[in-house]
Motif scaffolding. Structure first.
Motif, PDB file in Angstrom:
ATOM      1  N   LEU A  18       0.840  -1.189   0.000  1.00  0.00           N
ATOM      2  CA  LEU A  18       0.000   0.000   0.000  1.00  0.00           C
ATOM      3  C   LEU A  18       0.879   1.244   0.000  1.00  0.00           C
ATOM      4  CD1 LEU A  18      -2.750  -1.029   2.584  1.00  0.00           C
ATOM      5  CD2 LEU A  18      -2.686  -1.414   0.123  1.00  0.00           C
ATOM      6  N   ARG A  19       0.361   2.329  -0.636  1.00  0.00           N
ATOM      7  CA  ARG A  19       1.146   3.553  -0.734  1.00  0.00           C
ATOM      8  C   ARG A  19       0.401   4.726  -0.097  1.00  0.00           C
ATOM      9  NH1 ARG A  19       3.922   3.152  -6.716  1.00  0.00           N
ATOM     10  NH2 ARG A  19       1.828   2.733  -7.477  1.00  0.00           N
ATOM     11  N   VAL A  20       1.135   5.810   0.130  1.00  0.00           N
ATOM     12  CA  VAL A  20       0.587   6.975   0.808  1.00  0.00           C
ATOM     13  C   VAL A  20      -0.515   7.601  -0.034  1.00  0.00           C
ATOM     14  CG1 VAL A  20       1.121   9.267   1.727  1.00  0.00           C
ATOM     15  CG2 VAL A  20       2.765   7.396   1.983  1.00  0.00           C
ATOM     16  N   PRO A  32      -2.591   4.025  -6.197  1.00  0.00           N
ATOM     17  CA  PRO A  32      -2.842   2.575  -6.273  1.00  0.00           C
ATOM     18  C   PRO A  32      -1.658   1.791  -5.724  1.00  0.00           C
ATOM     19  CG  PRO A  32      -3.407   3.651  -8.343  1.00  0.00           C
ATOM     20  CD  PRO A  32      -2.686   4.675  -7.514  1.00  0.00           C
ATOM     21  N   PRO A  33      -1.919   0.686  -5.034  1.00  0.00           N
ATOM     22  CA  PRO A  33      -0.826  -0.134  -4.497  1.00  0.00           C
ATOM     23  C   PRO A  33       0.027  -0.723  -5.615  1.00  0.00           C
ATOM     24  CG  PRO A  33      -2.938  -0.748  -3.546  1.00  0.00           C
ATOM     25  CD  PRO A  33      -3.233   0.136  -4.704  1.00  0.00           C
ATOM     26  N   ARG A  34       1.284  -0.833  -5.338  1.00  0.00           N
ATOM     27  CA  ARG A  34       2.189  -1.498  -6.273  1.00  0.00           C
ATOM     28  C   ARG A  34       2.133  -2.995  -6.013  1.00  0.00           C
ATOM     29  NH1 ARG A  34       8.578  -1.704  -5.599  1.00  0.00           N
ATOM     30  NH2 ARG A  34       9.121  -2.885  -7.470  1.00  0.00           N
ATOM     31  N   LEU A  35       1.994  -3.774  -7.072  1.00  0.00           N
ATOM     32  CA  LEU A  35       1.999  -5.228  -6.949  1.00  0.00           C
ATOM     33  C   LEU A  35       3.447  -5.709  -6.984  1.00  0.00           C
ATOM     34  CD1 LEU A  35      -0.127  -7.512  -6.745  1.00  0.00           C
ATOM     35  CD2 LEU A  35       0.207  -7.897  -9.181  1.00  0.00           C
ATOM     36  N   LEU A  36       3.892  -6.305  -5.890  1.00  0.00           N
ATOM     37  CA  LEU A  36       5.296  -6.714  -5.786  1.00  0.00           C
ATOM     38  C   LEU A  36       5.572  -8.061  -6.429  1.00  0.00           C
ATOM     39  CD1 LEU A  36       5.975  -5.705  -2.075  1.00  0.00           C
ATOM     40  CD2 LEU A  36       6.416  -4.377  -4.156  1.00  0.00           C
ATOM     41  N   ARG A  85     -14.385  -4.397   4.450  1.00  0.00           N
ATOM     42  CA  ARG A  85     -15.360  -3.316   4.369  1.00  0.00           C
ATOM     43  C   ARG A  85     -14.594  -2.004   4.198  1.00  0.00           C
ATOM     44  NH1 ARG A  85     -20.571  -3.693   3.437  1.00  0.00           N
ATOM     45  NH2 ARG A  85     -21.242  -2.273   5.083  1.00  0.00           N
ATOM     46  N   VAL A  86     -14.855  -1.299   3.102  1.00  0.00           N
ATOM     47  CA  VAL A  86     -14.202  -0.027   2.819  1.00  0.00           C
ATOM     48  C   VAL A  86     -15.279   1.020   2.561  1.00  0.00           C
ATOM     49  CG1 VAL A  86     -12.097  -1.084   1.926  1.00  0.00           C
ATOM     50  CG2 VAL A  86     -13.995  -0.622   0.363  1.00  0.00           C
ATOM     51  N   THR A  87     -14.852   2.260   2.361  1.00  0.00           N
ATOM     52  CA  THR A  87     -15.794   3.376   2.226  1.00  0.00           C
ATOM     53  C   THR A  87     -15.635   4.048   0.882  1.00  0.00           C
ATOM     54  OG1 THR A  87     -15.674   3.760   4.620  1.00  0.00           O
ATOM     55  CG2 THR A  87     -16.565   5.548   3.265  1.00  0.00           C
ATOM     56  N   LEU A  88     -16.758   4.289   0.205  1.00  0.00           N
ATOM     57  CA  LEU A  88     -16.740   5.075  -1.030  1.00  0.00           C
ATOM     58  C   LEU A  88     -16.486   6.532  -0.667  1.00  0.00           C
ATOM     59  CD1 LEU A  88     -19.784   3.563  -2.972  1.00  0.00           C
ATOM     60  CD2 LEU A  88     -17.359   3.143  -3.405  1.00  0.00           C
ATOM     61  N   VAL A  89     -15.440   7.106  -1.234  1.00  0.00           N
ATOM     62  CA  VAL A  89     -15.042   8.468  -0.884  1.00  0.00           C
ATOM     63  C   VAL A  89     -16.143   9.467  -1.196  1.00  0.00           C
ATOM     64  CG1 VAL A  89     -13.394  10.308  -1.381  1.00  0.00           C
ATOM     65  CG2 VAL A  89     -12.599   7.938  -1.184  1.00  0.00           C
ATOM     66  N   GLU A  90     -16.797   9.310  -2.329  1.00  0.00           N
ATOM     67  CA  GLU A  90     -17.777  10.303  -2.787  1.00  0.00           C
ATOM     68  C   GLU A  90     -19.016  10.357  -1.911  1.00  0.00           C
ATOM     69  OE1 GLU A  90     -20.303  11.409  -6.845  1.00  0.00           O
ATOM     70  OE2 GLU A  90     -18.702   9.912  -6.899  1.00  0.00           O
ATOM     71  N   THR A  91     -19.500   9.190  -1.451  1.00  0.00           N
ATOM     72  CA  THR A  91     -20.767   9.147  -0.725  1.00  0.00           C
ATOM     73  C   THR A  91     -20.619   8.812   0.760  1.00  0.00           C
ATOM     74  OG1 THR A  91     -21.104   6.797  -1.198  1.00  0.00           O
ATOM     75  CG2 THR A  91     -21.923   8.399  -2.829  1.00  0.00           C
ATOM     76  N   GLY A  92     -19.444   8.301   1.159  1.00  0.00           N
ATOM     77  CA  GLY A  92     -19.265   7.877   2.537  1.00  0.00           C
ATOM     78  C   GLY A  92     -19.919   6.545   2.849  1.00  0.00           C
ATOM     79  N   VAL A 128     -12.107   4.591  -3.160  1.00  0.00           N
ATOM     80  CA  VAL A 128     -12.439   3.970  -1.873  1.00  0.00           C
ATOM     81  C   VAL A 128     -11.328   4.249  -0.871  1.00  0.00           C
ATOM     82  CG1 VAL A 128     -13.832   2.132  -2.913  1.00  0.00           C
ATOM     83  CG2 VAL A 128     -11.381   1.763  -2.532  1.00  0.00           C
ATOM     84  N   THR A 129     -11.666   4.150   0.387  1.00  0.00           N
ATOM     85  CA  THR A 129     -10.683   4.317   1.452  1.00  0.00           C
ATOM     86  C   THR A 129     -10.975   3.309   2.553  1.00  0.00           C
ATOM     87  OG1 THR A 129      -9.710   5.881   3.032  1.00  0.00           O
ATOM     88  CG2 THR A 129     -12.077   6.064   2.637  1.00  0.00           C
ATOM     89  N   GLY A 130      -9.927   2.925   3.280  1.00  0.00           N
ATOM     90  CA  GLY A 130     -10.116   1.987   4.385  1.00  0.00           C
ATOM     91  C   GLY A 130      -9.264   0.746   4.308  1.00  0.00           C
ATOM     92  N   PHE A 131      -8.479   0.586   3.247  1.00  0.00           N
ATOM     93  CA  PHE A 131      -7.652  -0.619   3.124  1.00  0.00           C
ATOM     94  C   PHE A 131      -6.507  -0.633   4.125  1.00  0.00           C
ATOM     95  CE2 PHE A 131      -9.532  -1.020  -1.145  1.00  0.00           C
ATOM     96  CZ  PHE A 131      -9.835  -2.364  -1.135  1.00  0.00           C
ATOM     97  N   SER A 132      -6.070   0.529   4.538  1.00  0.00           N
ATOM     98  CA  SER A 132      -4.900   0.575   5.420  1.00  0.00           C
ATOM     99  C   SER A 132      -5.256   0.372   6.879  1.00  0.00           C
ATOM    100  CB  SER A 132      -4.178   1.923   5.263  1.00  0.00           C
ATOM    101  OG  SER A 132      -5.042   2.987   5.622  1.00  0.00           O
ATOM    102  N   LEU A 133      -6.564   0.326   7.197  1.00  0.00           N
ATOM    103  CA  LEU A 133      -6.983   0.174   8.581  1.00  0.00           C
ATOM    104  C   LEU A 133      -7.093  -1.288   8.960  1.00  0.00           C
ATOM    105  CD1 LEU A 133      -9.815   2.873   8.664  1.00  0.00           C
ATOM    106  CD2 LEU A 133      -7.433   3.137   9.382  1.00  0.00           C
TER     107      LEU A 133
END
Length: 425
Positions: A36-38, A42-46, A101-108, A156-161
């Protein structure tokens, strides 16, 4: 995959064969490794986690992947056969991102991740996770009725949690075609949290099969995280000898509590096995061999042998006994081998073709005695009979091997060449 080629959804890669440039199969895809990146980059696939011979998991860098197409992965160069070990900054795509479970940035709005897509960057050998396939609606049964949509990673957001209560249905579906031993290998390399979530998503029979293939520590850990009622149900679904082995690893109080919750007949079989020393015929045997009465026919025997849930070792022979048919039986009369059944007419009685010359094992026979018996007579299973002549069960070759191999044999793989860079810098 050439630049501009269609993206690949990672669930389609699970179990896909990996080939070297000569066309020889290296192994099969078991997971993908991403970093995952800051921000919303998009995450880099290693690379790819590949299962090679001996169920060893190795790391294949994406820089060595030349093609992901037509249901196969093509690699180039030297493959590093050192065992894969996940680093703190890495995420397993199948094992950790699906079902989150992640969150859509636009709608929450909260959505559930069903899949993610990877794509190679133009004019480069780098790969990224660029799309996320999600379902609207609550997690659980109602989730299946929700709308599905594919969005950009940045949407989307929430993958890093760290997520508590992450589901596992999509991960389980991804691995549904795996044999229990292969799924056990996958689960062994998951985090304890994710391992518990996958166990919760498996049905009782599937989880029982997988538990039988896991190291003792993993078995105890998973069973300890199940509710007592479900733990008892899973123990009932296991082979009695495997259930007894697992229960023997638990504190006496926990063992007795679970035995009390099991069905009386199942608990009785397990208690009987627990009464024998571990490395004896009685401690090794299963209490559920194929038992037939003397007046049963060859056709009856073949019908029993054909049962799908029987292991090959238990299906290799039937045991002829006087009533009762459940172990401990009436007087043991002898064994009929599967090959003999195939040579006889269906209407013949099993009592007419029984092998009564082979002396059965007593329950206190030591492990070396059991091993010698199987080797001397080229058997894959052996009857265990008590002093009164009752059949108590049968020892199968797989149970003997479990005790002859080192304790950590499920975790010990062959050692490949060392010192080859793995590309994870």
């Amino acid at each position: 995959m050439a630049a501009g080629a269609p993206r690949v959804f990672v669930s389609h890669l699970s179990g896909v064969a990996v080939f070297d440039p000569n066309g020889d199969q290296v192994g099969r895809v078991r997971d993908l490794v991403a970093m995952l990146r800051v921000g919303r980059r998009p995450p880099r696939l290693l690379g790819i986690v590949v299962e090679v011979a001996g169920r060893r998991l190795i790391f294949l860098p994406m820089t060595r992947v030349t093609g992901v197409e037509s249901g196969q992965v093509i690699t180039t160069g030297v493959v590093n056969l050192r065992r894969f070990e996940q680093r703190p900054t890495e995420r397993l795509v199948l094992g950790e991102l699906l079902d989150r479970r992640v969150t859509l940035v636009e709608t929450g709005e909260q959505v559930t991740v069903l899949d993610v897509a990877i794509q190679q960057l133009p004019a480069r050998r780098d790969w990224e996770i660029d799309k996320v396939f999600v379902r609207r609606g609550k997690s659980g049964a109602l989730r299946r009725k929700g709308e599905t949509l594919t969005v950009e990673w940045s949407a989307v957001t929430g993958f890093s949690l760290e997520e508590h209560g992450q589901g596992a249905e999509n991960l389980v579906a991804t691995f549904e075609q795996l044999r229990p031993a292969d799924l056990a290998n996958v689960m062994h390399h998951l985090s304890p949290k994710r391992r518990a979530e996958v166990a919760a998503a498996l049905d009782d029979d599937r989880l029982a099969d997988v538990l039988e293939e896991l190291p003792d520590d993993d078995q105890v850990e998973i069973l300890g995280k199940l509710k007592d009622e479900r733990a008892a149900d899973v123990l009932e679904a296991m082979d009695p000898d495997d259930a007894a082995d697992l229960l023997s690893e638990l504190p006496e109080e926990d063992k007795e509590r679970l035995l009390t919750l099991m069905q009386p007949d199942d608990a009785a079989d397990v208690r009987r096995l627990l009464s024998y020393e571990e490395r004896t015929a009685g401690g090794l045997m299963t209490t559920e061999p194929i038992v037939l009465r003397p007046d049963a026919t060859v056709a009856d025997a073949l019908a029993r042998v054909r049962q799908q849930d029987l292991s090959p070792a238990l299906a290799a022979q039937v045991y002829v006994c006087r009533p009762p048919d459940e172990t401990p039986t009436g007087k043991y009369l002898g064994t009929v081998h599967f090959q003999r059944l195939l040579r006889e007419p269906p209407f013949a009685l099993v009592s007419s073709v029984v092998d009564s010359d082979l002396k059965p094992l007593p329950p206190d026979a030591s492990l070396p005695s059991v091993t010698s018996f199987l080797a001397a007579y080229n058997m894959v299973a052996a009857p265990v009979v008590d002093d009164s002549g009752s059949l108590l069960g049968a020892v199968t070759v797989d149970d003997v091997l479990d005790h002859l191999l080192p304790d950590d044999w499920r975790e010990t793989e062959f050692h490949g060449p060392e010192g080859v860079p793995d590309g994870r810098h």
